[in-house]
Scaffold this active site. Structure first.
Site, PDB file in Angstrom:
ATOM      1  N   ASP A 121      38.081 -71.218 -13.606  1.00  0.00           N
ATOM      2  CA  ASP A 121      37.568 -72.403 -14.046  1.00  0.00           C
ATOM      3  C   ASP A 121      37.939 -72.858 -15.668  1.00  0.00           C
ATOM      4  O   ASP A 121      37.163 -73.188 -16.336  1.00  0.00           O
ATOM      5  CB  ASP A 121      36.121 -72.439 -13.817  1.00  0.00           C
ATOM      6  CG  ASP A 121      35.844 -72.282 -12.412  1.00  0.00           C
ATOM      7  OD1 ASP A 121      36.599 -72.753 -11.351  1.00  0.00           O
ATOM      8  OD2 ASP A 121      34.774 -71.419 -11.945  1.00  0.00           O
ATOM      9  N   GLN A 151      42.302 -68.896  -9.843  1.00  0.00           N
ATOM     10  CA  GLN A 151      41.416 -67.853 -10.345  1.00  0.00           C
ATOM     11  C   GLN A 151      41.719 -67.506 -11.826  1.00  0.00           C
ATOM     12  O   GLN A 151      42.277 -68.320 -12.443  1.00  0.00           O
ATOM     13  CB  GLN A 151      41.072 -66.618  -9.547  1.00  0.00           C
ATOM     14  CG  GLN A 151      40.673 -67.014  -7.905  1.00  0.00           C
ATOM     15  CD  GLN A 151      41.612 -67.589  -7.192  1.00  0.00           C
ATOM     16  OE1 GLN A 151      42.547 -67.178  -6.853  1.00  0.00           O
ATOM     17  NE2 GLN A 151      41.066 -68.719  -6.669  1.00  0.00           N
TER      18      GLN A 151
HETATM   19  P1  GDP Z   1      40.390 -74.809 -13.012  1.00  0.00           P
HETATM   20  O1  GDP Z   1      39.927 -74.177 -11.811  1.00  0.00           O
HETATM   21  O2  GDP Z   1      40.905 -73.580 -13.988  1.00  0.00           O
HETATM   22  O3  GDP Z   1      41.178 -75.867 -12.985  1.00  0.00           O
HETATM   23  O4  GDP Z   1      39.181 -75.456 -13.833  1.00  0.00           O
HETATM   24  P2  GDP Z   1      37.885 -76.394 -13.023  1.00  0.00           P
HETATM   25  O5  GDP Z   1      38.471 -77.655 -12.722  1.00  0.00           O
HETATM   26  O6  GDP Z   1      37.321 -75.343 -11.937  1.00  0.00           O
HETATM   27  O7  GDP Z   1      36.860 -76.381 -14.184  1.00  0.00           O
HETATM   28  C1  GDP Z   1      37.235 -76.986 -15.414  1.00  0.00           C
HETATM   29  C2  GDP Z   1      36.090 -78.337 -15.829  1.00  0.00           C
HETATM   30  O8  GDP Z   1      36.348 -78.555 -16.805  1.00  0.00           O
HETATM   31  C3  GDP Z   1      36.562 -79.401 -14.929  1.00  0.00           C
HETATM   32  O9  GDP Z   1      35.463 -80.072 -14.463  1.00  0.00           O
HETATM   33  C4  GDP Z   1      37.476 -80.199 -15.803  1.00  0.00           C
HETATM   34  O10 GDP Z   1      37.383 -81.696 -15.573  1.00  0.00           O
HETATM   35  C5  GDP Z   1      36.721 -80.082 -17.245  1.00  0.00           C
HETATM   36  N1  GDP Z   1      37.583 -79.870 -18.528  1.00  0.00           N
HETATM   37  C6  GDP Z   1      38.890 -79.470 -18.736  1.00  0.00           C
HETATM   38  N2  GDP Z   1      38.892 -79.609 -19.674  1.00  0.00           N
HETATM   39  C7  GDP Z   1      38.236 -80.004 -20.434  1.00  0.00           C
HETATM   40  C8  GDP Z   1      37.857 -80.157 -21.806  1.00  0.00           C
HETATM   41  O11 GDP Z   1      38.752 -79.708 -22.672  1.00  0.00           O
HETATM   42  N3  GDP Z   1      36.652 -80.599 -22.268  1.00  0.00           N
HETATM   43  C9  GDP Z   1      35.729 -80.719 -21.206  1.00  0.00           C
HETATM   44  N4  GDP Z   1      34.385 -81.224 -21.684  1.00  0.00           N
HETATM   45  N5  GDP Z   1      35.661 -80.646 -20.141  1.00  0.00           N
HETATM   46  C10 GDP Z   1      37.035 -80.258 -19.668  1.00  0.00           C
HETATM   47  P1  IMO Z   2      39.657 -71.363  -9.812  1.00  0.00           P
HETATM   48  O1  IMO Z   2      41.210 -71.437  -9.250  1.00  0.00           O
HETATM   49  C1  IMO Z   2      35.980 -69.230 -10.249  1.00  0.00           C
HETATM   50  C2  IMO Z   2      35.364 -66.044  -7.432  1.00  0.00           C
HETATM   51  C3  IMO Z   2      34.085 -66.168  -6.492  1.00  0.00           C
HETATM   52  C4  IMO Z   2      33.760 -64.634  -6.381  1.00  0.00           C
HETATM   53  C5  IMO Z   2      35.080 -64.030  -6.289  1.00  0.00           C
HETATM   54  C6  IMO Z   2      35.542 -63.412  -4.992  1.00  0.00           C
HETATM   55  O2  IMO Z   2      39.109 -72.782  -9.692  1.00  0.00           O
HETATM   56  O3  IMO Z   2      39.625 -71.118 -11.276  1.00  0.00           O
HETATM   57  P2  IMO Z   2      36.627 -65.011  -3.124  1.00  0.00           P
HETATM   58  O4  IMO Z   2      36.230 -66.163  -2.277  1.00  0.00           O
HETATM   59  O5  IMO Z   2      38.114 -65.375  -3.918  1.00  0.00           O
HETATM   60  O6  IMO Z   2      36.679 -63.903  -2.257  1.00  0.00           O
HETATM   61  O7  IMO Z   2      35.346 -64.782  -4.094  1.00  0.00           O
HETATM   62  O8  IMO Z   2      35.934 -64.841  -7.095  1.00  0.00           O
HETATM   63  N1  IMO Z   2      36.103 -66.924  -7.513  1.00  0.00           N
HETATM   64  C7  IMO Z   2      36.380 -68.076  -8.485  1.00  0.00           C
HETATM   65  N2  IMO Z   2      35.701 -68.056  -9.494  1.00  0.00           N
HETATM   66  N3  IMO Z   2      36.983 -70.065 -10.129  1.00  0.00           N
HETATM   67  C8  IMO Z   2      37.853 -69.826  -8.996  1.00  0.00           C
HETATM   68  O9  IMO Z   2      38.883 -70.451  -8.634  1.00  0.00           O
HETATM   69  C9  IMO Z   2      37.316 -68.577  -8.154  1.00  0.00           C
HETATM   70  N4  IMO Z   2      38.035 -68.207  -6.959  1.00  0.00           N
HETATM   71  C10 IMO Z   2      37.117 -67.162  -6.509  1.00  0.00           C
HETATM   72  O10 IMO Z   2      33.141 -66.711  -7.007  1.00  0.00           O
HETATM   73  O11 IMO Z   2      32.852 -64.057  -7.310  1.00  0.00           O
HETATM   74 MG    MG Z   3      37.992 -74.017 -10.832  1.00  0.00          MG
END
Ligand code: GDP
Ligand code: IMO
Ligand code: MG
Length: 425
Positions: A13, A222
């Site tokens: 994330d 991840q």
């Molecule tokens: P990913 O799984 O690595 O693609 O990340 P996620 O989408 O799960 O989580 C990142 C969150 O942060 C999302 O809700 C994005 O819209 C938000 N986001 C990304 N870059 C920024 C930033 O620079 N500032 C803020 N405030 N939010 C951001």
């Molecule tokens: P993105 O791509 C954050 C975490 C789960 C759990 C562990 C194992 O959005 O960054 P799984 O379902 O993969 O067997 O779960 O890994 N996990 C993540 N945490 N972002 C993700 O993906 C994740 N994908 C799996 O919460 O701790």
């Molecule tokens: Mg994510």
């Protein structure tokens, strides 16, 4: 041409989806190489927000080719929902999305097994996303998997044999209270739906494209600390999230890897169970969660929040050969008087180390922090590096020095436009 790779360096994330979308205009192809619908990659532009699970984040920018590689695990029913949702919002996919025949299929019974294993672990559960990721990769490595290519020939028979084996395992785990009728019906619809997409040998395709001079960006899911080999085992996912995962998941030789982009948040989050040395249990952690909207994109769970961990990041940079860093979500810290960064760990025997240790179990690590003044400025409106307040420029310089890697992009908000490309010195 060489393929560039983009990876999360923390516990997921970090903002991978946003950055892939921002970088896509510089590439011809975007390819996912591991993970599955456990991922939730969020993109925001033109007032719209999208969350992608299995479809690469290059899908929104022009006529780019997007590839789901062989290292990915695919749930046909969830994939169908995701793809149809995108089509409903006006984004055509069919000719632009190719799927590897080697990608493994997540069956409904894999999801049951995921739940059953978690229940059996009790208080030691991993806190998975419940999408069947672990059992699907386990079947793959134990040579019992079902692959996308299998849907092209005598699929029903193969499916029935795999299901019977899973049901036997579920009985052994005393996990028998389920009814798959509806789920299975939709899953089979998903299988038919998959057949509308080009199902290809993506390793041949990608290598041919590279040979033809096409630019390829490999999108990780991840993060490094969730890597099956190098993460905080056993609280990890079941695939290789590090750079080598791109080679394995797409069939690209290591000598064909170019830039390795490492994505980091200005702080750190984790969702699910497992050790997290810099976790904050106080008001500051709650503030970061509230301001950063730190709730899981897939499960809606609260993300645990803490200060940036430079020990873990040095390790992540090392194991993937990261060449550039991309700093996300600094704007979340805009209002803080001071900012902390963990530069070393104190181990239970008193030793201080800057190297990431084998054991980071809760209670064995005390983070050593450096505290810096906050910038107390709204970064979200800024469009260039020249506007950065001094304290923020100093924070960036501090991170670059500690991590011995340049920060080339700074994200100051969730929107595609809120991205600042820095000049390389
Ligand atoms: P990913 O799984 O690595 O693609 O990340 P996620 O989408 O799960 O989580 C990142 C969150 O942060 C999302 O809700 C994005 O819209 C938000 N986001 C990304 N870059 C920024 C930033 O620079 N500032 C803020 N405030 N939010 C951001
Ligand atoms: P993105 O791509 C954050 C975490 C789960 C759990 C562990 C194992 O959005 O960054 P799984 O379902 O993969 O067997 O779960 O890994 N996990 C993540 N945490 N972002 C993700 O993906 C994740 N994908 C799996 O919460 O701790
Ligand atoms: Mg994510």
């Amino acid at each position: 041409m060489k393929a560039d790779v983009l990876l999360g360096l923390q516990w997921g994330d970090e903002g991978k989806g946003k950055v892939v979308d921002v970088l896509t205009p510089h590439y011809d192809v975007v390819a996912r190489f591991q993970g599955g619908p456990n991922a939730g990659h969020t993109l925001e532009f033109e007032g719209q927000k999208y969350v992608l699970r299995s479809i690469p984040s290059g899908i929104f920018q022009g006529d780019k080719l997007n590839i789901i590689g062989g290292g990915v695990v695919l749930a046909p029913d969830l994939f169908m929902d995701e793809a149809k949702e995108l089509e409903k919002s006006g984004h055509q996919l069919h000719s632009r999305l190719h799927i590897s025949k080697k990608a493994h299929l997540i069956m409904p019974t894999h999801r049951l097994l995921d739940a059953a294993y978690e229940a059996a672990k009790g208080k030691n559960k991993v806190g998975t996303t419940g999408k069947g990721i672990g059992p699907t990769y386990s079947d793959k490595t134990s040579r019992n998997g079902l692959r996308v290519g299998d849907i092209l020939c005598d699929f029903e028979t193969k499916y029935a044999a795999h299901k019977a084996r899973h049901e036997q395992m579920l009985r052994a785990l005393n996990y028998t209270d389920y009814d798959l009728t509806e789920v299975e019906k939709k899953w089979m619809e998903g299988i038919e739906y998959l057949k509308q997409f080009p199902l290809v040998d993506t390793e041949h395709e990608i290598n041919r494209l590279l040979k033809d001079g096409k630019r390829v960006l490999c999108e990780g899911a991840q993060g490094t600390m969730l890597d099956i080999d190098f993460g905080s085992y056993p609280f990890v996912t079941s695939s290789n999230t590090i750079c080598a995962g791109a080679c394995v998941g797409l069939g690209i030789g290591p000598n064909k890897i170019g830039e390795v982009f490492g994505i980091i948040k200005a702080y750190c989050t984790r969702v699910g169970a497992g050790p997290f040395p810099t976790e904050l249990f106080d008001e500051t952690g709650a503030q970061i969660r509230a301001i950063g909207h730190e709730y899981g994109a897939v499960t809606g769970r609260e993300r645990r929040c803490g200060w940036i961990d430079l020990v873990a990041l040095r390790y992540a940079i090392m194991v993937s050969g990261v060449t550039q860093l991309i700093l996300m979500k600094s704007d979340v810290l805009d209002g803080f008087d001071t900012i902390k960064a963990c530069t070393a760990y104190q181990l239970s025997d008193g030793t201080i180390t800057r190297d990431f240790p084998y054991d980071i179990t809760d209670g064995t690590i005390t983070p050593v922090y450096t505290e810096m003044p906050g910038w107390q400025t709204d970064l979200t409106q800024f469009g260039s590096e020249a506007q950065f307040p001094k304290a923020f420029s100093e924070y960036i310089a501090f991170l670059e020095k500690e991590l011995e890697t340049p920060i080339t992009i700074v994200s100051v908000g969730p929107d595609r436009e809120q991205t600042i490309i820095r000049k390389r010195k």
